[in-house]
Design a protein around this motif. Sequence first.
Motif, mmCIF file in Angstrom:
data_model
loop_
_atom_site.group_PDB
_atom_site.id
_atom_site.type_symbol
_atom_site.label_atom_id
_atom_site.label_comp_id
_atom_site.label_asym_id
_atom_site.label_seq_id
_atom_site.Cartn_x
_atom_site.Cartn_y
_atom_site.Cartn_z
ATOM 1 N N LYS A 386 -38.335 -3.404 -29.172
ATOM 2 C CA LYS A 386 -39.382 -2.417 -28.913
ATOM 3 C C LYS A 386 -39.322 -1.908 -27.478
ATOM 4 O O LYS A 386 -40.199 -1.174 -27.036
ATOM 5 C CB LYS A 386 -40.768 -3.017 -29.193
ATOM 6 N N GLN A 387 -38.262 -2.264 -26.779
ATOM 7 C CA GLN A 387 -38.141 -1.863 -25.381
ATOM 8 C C GLN A 387 -37.397 -0.533 -25.228
ATOM 9 O O GLN A 387 -36.561 -0.185 -26.053
ATOM 10 C CB GLN A 387 -37.396 -2.938 -24.593
ATOM 11 N N SER A 388 -37.714 0.157 -24.161
ATOM 12 C CA SER A 388 -37.003 1.384 -23.796
ATOM 13 C C SER A 388 -36.741 1.385 -22.293
ATOM 14 O O SER A 388 -37.539 0.868 -21.514
ATOM 15 C CB SER A 388 -37.825 2.635 -24.147
ATOM 16 N N VAL A 389 -35.615 1.975 -21.912
ATOM 17 C CA VAL A 389 -35.291 2.218 -20.513
ATOM 18 C C VAL A 389 -35.524 3.707 -20.257
ATOM 19 O O VAL A 389 -35.133 4.543 -21.075
ATOM 20 C CB VAL A 389 -33.825 1.865 -20.204
ATOM 21 N N ILE A 390 -36.165 4.052 -19.148
ATOM 22 C CA ILE A 390 -36.366 5.461 -18.819
ATOM 23 C C ILE A 390 -35.273 5.895 -17.840
ATOM 24 O O ILE A 390 -35.088 5.285 -16.780
ATOM 25 C CB ILE A 390 -37.757 5.727 -18.205
ATOM 26 N N LEU A 391 -34.557 6.939 -18.228
ATOM 27 C CA LEU A 391 -33.421 7.438 -17.454
ATOM 28 C C LEU A 391 -33.699 8.841 -16.933
ATOM 29 O O LEU A 391 -34.529 9.564 -17.486
ATOM 30 C CB LEU A 391 -32.162 7.467 -18.335
ATOM 31 N N GLN A 392 -32.976 9.220 -15.885
ATOM 32 C CA GLN A 392 -33.053 10.572 -15.351
ATOM 33 C C GLN A 392 -31.649 11.099 -15.106
ATOM 34 O O GLN A 392 -30.799 10.376 -14.573
ATOM 35 C CB GLN A 392 -33.839 10.598 -14.035
ATOM 36 N N PRO A 393 -31.363 12.342 -15.514
ATOM 37 C CA PRO A 393 -30.043 12.922 -15.263
ATOM 38 C C PRO A 393 -29.717 12.969 -13.766
ATOM 39 O O PRO A 393 -30.575 13.292 -12.947
ATOM 40 C CB PRO A 393 -30.163 14.336 -15.841
ATOM 41 N N ASP A 394 -28.473 12.625 -13.446
ATOM 42 C CA ASP A 394 -28.018 12.632 -12.050
ATOM 43 C C ASP A 394 -26.497 12.732 -12.062
ATOM 44 O O ASP A 394 -25.813 11.777 -12.416
ATOM 45 C CB ASP A 394 -28.469 11.365 -11.332
ATOM 46 N N LYS A 395 -25.975 13.886 -11.688
ATOM 47 C CA LYS A 395 -24.531 14.086 -11.782
ATOM 48 C C LYS A 395 -23.745 13.277 -10.768
ATOM 49 O O LYS A 395 -22.511 13.190 -10.863
ATOM 50 C CB LYS A 395 -24.189 15.572 -11.642
ATOM 51 N N SER A 396 -24.414 12.642 -9.816
ATOM 52 C CA SER A 396 -23.709 11.856 -8.805
ATOM 53 C C SER A 396 -23.389 10.439 -9.262
ATOM 54 O O SER A 396 -22.670 9.716 -8.585
ATOM 55 C CB SER A 396 -24.534 11.793 -7.512
ATOM 56 N N VAL A 397 -23.930 10.021 -10.427
ATOM 57 C CA VAL A 397 -23.701 8.653 -10.894
ATOM 58 C C VAL A 397 -22.799 8.658 -12.121
ATOM 59 O O VAL A 397 -22.694 9.652 -12.837
ATOM 60 C CB VAL A 397 -25.030 7.921 -11.218
ATOM 61 N N THR A 398 -22.148 7.537 -12.356
ATOM 62 C CA THR A 398 -21.264 7.390 -13.518
ATOM 63 C C THR A 398 -22.035 7.636 -14.802
ATOM 64 O O THR A 398 -23.082 7.028 -15.034
ATOM 65 C CB THR A 398 -20.667 5.970 -13.545
ATOM 66 N N GLY A 399 -21.543 8.554 -15.620
ATOM 67 C CA GLY A 399 -22.190 8.850 -16.893
ATOM 68 C C GLY A 399 -23.344 9.823 -16.797
ATOM 69 O O GLY A 399 -23.909 10.222 -17.813
ATOM 70 N N GLY A 400 -23.725 10.212 -15.579
ATOM 71 C CA GLY A 400 -24.729 11.253 -15.408
ATOM 72 C C GLY A 400 -26.163 10.854 -15.651
ATOM 73 O O GLY A 400 -27.041 11.719 -15.778
ATOM 74 N N LYS A 402 -29.290 7.923 -14.360
ATOM 75 C CA LYS A 402 -29.711 6.786 -13.552
ATOM 76 C C LYS A 402 -30.997 6.199 -14.116
ATOM 77 O O LYS A 402 -31.787 6.887 -14.787
ATOM 78 C CB LYS A 402 -29.925 7.203 -12.099
ATOM 79 N N VAL A 403 -31.223 4.933 -13.862
ATOM 80 C CA VAL A 403 -32.423 4.242 -14.347
ATOM 81 C C VAL A 403 -33.584 4.507 -13.396
ATOM 82 O O VAL A 403 -33.465 4.295 -12.193
ATOM 83 C CB VAL A 403 -32.175 2.727 -14.456
ATOM 84 N N VAL A 404 -34.715 4.988 -13.948
ATOM 85 C CA VAL A 404 -35.913 5.149 -13.122
ATOM 86 C C VAL A 404 -37.021 4.184 -13.550
ATOM 87 O O VAL A 404 -37.988 3.998 -12.812
ATOM 88 C CB VAL A 404 -36.439 6.601 -13.151
ATOM 89 N N ARG A 405 -36.895 3.588 -14.721
ATOM 90 C CA ARG A 405 -37.770 2.478 -15.109
ATOM 91 C C ARG A 405 -36.964 1.530 -15.978
ATOM 92 O O ARG A 405 -36.361 1.930 -16.963
ATOM 93 C CB ARG A 405 -39.023 2.958 -15.854
#
Length: 420
Positions: A386-400, A402-405
């Motif tokens: 039931k868990q989720s990771v919140i991500l944000q697009p960022d072209k400077s990181v691998t795979g585009g 990044k984790v914000v939560r």
Amino acid sequence: MSTTYAARVAAGALAALLVLAGCSSKAKDDDADKAGAGGVKTGDGISGKTINLGVLTDMTGVYATLGKSVTQAQQLYVKQTNAAGGICGYQLALTVRDHGYDPQKAVSGYTELEPKVLGFAQFIGSPFVAAVKQRVDGQDKGLVLPQAWAASLLGSPYIRVIGSTYDIETINAIDFLVKEKGIKKGDKIGHVYFEGDYGENALAGAKHMAAESGLTVVEQKIKPTDNDMTAQVAALKQAGVKAVVISAGPRQAASLVGVAAAGKFNVPIIGNNSAFAPQLLATQAGPALMNNYYVSSPSLPIGADTPEAKKLVADYQKAYPDDALDNGIVAGWTAASVFGEALKKACESKDLTREGVDKALLTLDSFDNGFGIPQNFTDPKAPSSKQSVILQPDKSVTGGMKVVREAEASQVAEAYTPGA
């Protein structure tokens, strides 16, 4: 990745197809189990020293980018597993069919492959999986690990959703908006969603979380063929929404975010796991996506700072040097790994029949292949997490991305019963 082009029309077409497909389906003779090497029982999908697995994917339709990544990750898993000696003395083989997100092709692909494979390591499209669910549960009984997260797929001992279902994922997404983006009681939030299982399951989660949080949902239903979100943005802006959830594909998300930015409609937008592809960062919508878009994900991203993620990145780039890194790789690798682990457990029990593999999966209560969220498969009525990771697009990181939560399940998600 689980919409229909016209849900009700497609449902009728699928029903007709299933009548025909059911007539041609081969009869089961209690698996006619064979004794394999070391006294291990085998049945459908195992020929000689090969375990055959099916892949029903989308490489030419609405989720073409995702389908390619998922499939190539699974082919990489098979190649590495075979090079290391296989499983239980058997080599793995994948048979891939591209259904192009077409209901007829999806059902006919299943009908073609089912007698030849032990199970399916991939099946993109909730409505297509739902269309064959009765056959899977009633007579075929081969393990299916769908790349789809509709709650309607829960309850089957053979079709097993990996990660949180769309309704739970949306609850966690709105929890992020409330806790991190200033959304408060009395606010309106927009929800742009595909018709069909995916969007409507996500909408159920949005409505539940809105009721728990004192919010109002302003709905905008779309089709997979709707690529320009100008009308939807105008309607949501006029309604005065303070944030937007999108349960659609990458193309629709890019249009929504881009149009909103161009019209100075500066509200946070968050999508379900299939509503982003890093290739979008190279488009005109790229800057807006990095500024004000988020994604609720069932796992850490491909660029996660874990040994397993770094190894997968290196191995994938070596195998497919011309292809982009995205979270479809994580989804494909995870599903293949789960199927592989079930095969290993079944081998230990000396039963590599479909029934033996299904039972083996029920023993996996904390599977984690290094992407942040342990998966529990002991209860077919529940998602494996039931868990989720919140991500944000960022072209400077691998795979585009990044984790914000970090991975978590909100209190509302913990108390919620999917599909209820």
